[in-house]
Design a protein around this motif. Structure first.
Motif, short mmCIF file in Angstrom:
data_model
loop_
_atom_site.label_atom_id
_atom_site.label_comp_id
_atom_site.label_asym_id
_atom_site.label_seq_id
_atom_site.Cartn_x
_atom_site.Cartn_y
_atom_site.Cartn_z
N LEU A 1 6.78 -4.41 -6.07
CA LEU A 1 6.28 -3.76 -4.85
C LEU A 1 7.23 -2.66 -4.38
CD1 LEU A 1 4.95 -6.93 -3.05
CD2 LEU A 1 3.57 -5.05 -3.96
N ARG A 2 8.53 -2.87 -4.49
CA ARG A 2 9.50 -1.83 -4.11
C ARG A 2 9.30 -0.58 -4.96
NH1 ARG A 2 13.70 -0.18 -6.46
NH2 ARG A 2 13.98 -2.01 -7.77
N GLU B 1 7.75 -10.04 -8.00
CA GLU B 1 6.87 -9.38 -7.03
C GLU B 1 7.61 -8.40 -6.14
OE1 GLU B 1 4.38 -11.86 -4.63
OE2 GLU B 1 3.46 -12.83 -6.37
N THR B 2 8.77 -8.80 -5.64
CA THR B 2 9.54 -7.95 -4.73
C THR B 2 9.95 -6.66 -5.41
OG1 THR B 2 10.34 -9.91 -3.56
CG2 THR B 2 11.58 -7.86 -3.24
N TRP C 1 2.46 3.54 1.80
CA TRP C 1 2.37 2.14 1.40
C TRP C 1 3.59 1.36 1.86
CZ3 TRP C 1 -2.26 0.88 0.13
CH2 TRP C 1 -3.10 1.78 -0.53
N THR C 2 3.37 0.09 2.14
CA THR C 2 4.44 -0.87 2.35
C THR C 2 4.20 -2.00 1.37
OG1 THR C 2 3.22 -2.21 3.95
CG2 THR C 2 4.52 -0.36 4.83
N ALA C 3 5.21 -2.82 1.16
CA ALA C 3 5.05 -3.97 0.28
C ALA C 3 3.90 -4.85 0.79
CB ALA C 3 6.35 -4.76 0.18
N GLU C 4 3.82 -5.03 2.09
CA GLU C 4 2.78 -5.88 2.66
C GLU C 4 1.40 -5.29 2.48
OE1 GLU C 4 5.57 -4.80 4.49
OE2 GLU C 4 6.63 -6.65 4.00
N SER C 5 1.26 -3.98 2.68
CA SER C 5 -0.06 -3.36 2.55
C SER C 5 -0.54 -3.35 1.10
CB SER C 5 -0.07 -1.95 3.14
OG SER C 5 0.76 -1.06 2.41
N ARG D 1 0.47 -5.64 -1.43
CA ARG D 1 0.40 -6.96 -2.06
C ARG D 1 -1.00 -7.55 -2.04
NH1 ARG D 1 -0.55 -10.34 -4.75
NH2 ARG D 1 0.55 -12.24 -5.29
N SER D 2 -1.74 -7.34 -0.97
CA SER D 2 -3.05 -7.96 -0.82
C SER D 2 -4.09 -7.46 -1.83
CB SER D 2 -3.57 -7.74 0.61
OG SER D 2 -3.68 -6.36 0.89
#
Length: 138
Positions: free
Chosen positions: A80-81, A76-77, A39-43, A45-46
């Motif tokens: 997600l981290r 959020e940051t 996972w990444t934060a971008e993957s 978040r959606s």
């Protein structure tokens, strides 16, 4: 029907019941392990749409359940981290159907599109062996 990507925690009783509901509706599932995905934060978040940050979390994850992680105080940051580092924290299942994504087996874009109607008495986000959010039960 086209495949729905269903990220689960292997062995989770609740995820097993959720998959059964979808299969009864004729949905073909591509099941993936939420814990082994990169996972990444971008993957991530959606999947959460406009849900509040605390709703992104698996309430039965040990660190959340114990209060070590207070999801009410995360932005959020930070959230997600934490989830990228510890995928057990992610509210499951994560689902992708065509261009739609959602977290949790509740009202949301994927289940709405598929016509999944959850009855008020139907416990599909709690562990069937307790009234707690679903976790693997020995």
């Amino acid at each position: 029907m086209t495949d729905l990507v269903f990220y689960e925690k292997p062995g989770c009783i609740g995820n097993k019941q959720q998959k059964a509901i979808l299969r009864r509706l004729g949905v073909s599932l591509e099941v993936r392990d939420i814990l082994s995905e990169n996972w990444t934060a971008e993957s991530l978040r959606s999947f959460f749409g406009n849900k509040a940050v605390p709703a992104w979390f698996n309430e039965s994850a040990p660190q959340v359940k114990s209060g070590e992680i207070n999801t009410d105080h995360l932005n959020e940051t930070e959230a997600l981290r934490l989830m990228v580092d510890q995928p057990i924290l992610i509210k499951r299942p994560l689902m992708i159907y065509q261009s739609l994504k959602q977290s949790g087996f509740t009202v949301g874009p994927v289940l709405d599109y598929l016509g999944v109607n959850l009855n008020d008495g139907q416990k599909v986000e709690t562990c069937p062996m307790s009234d707690q959010p679903c976790e693997t039960v020995p």
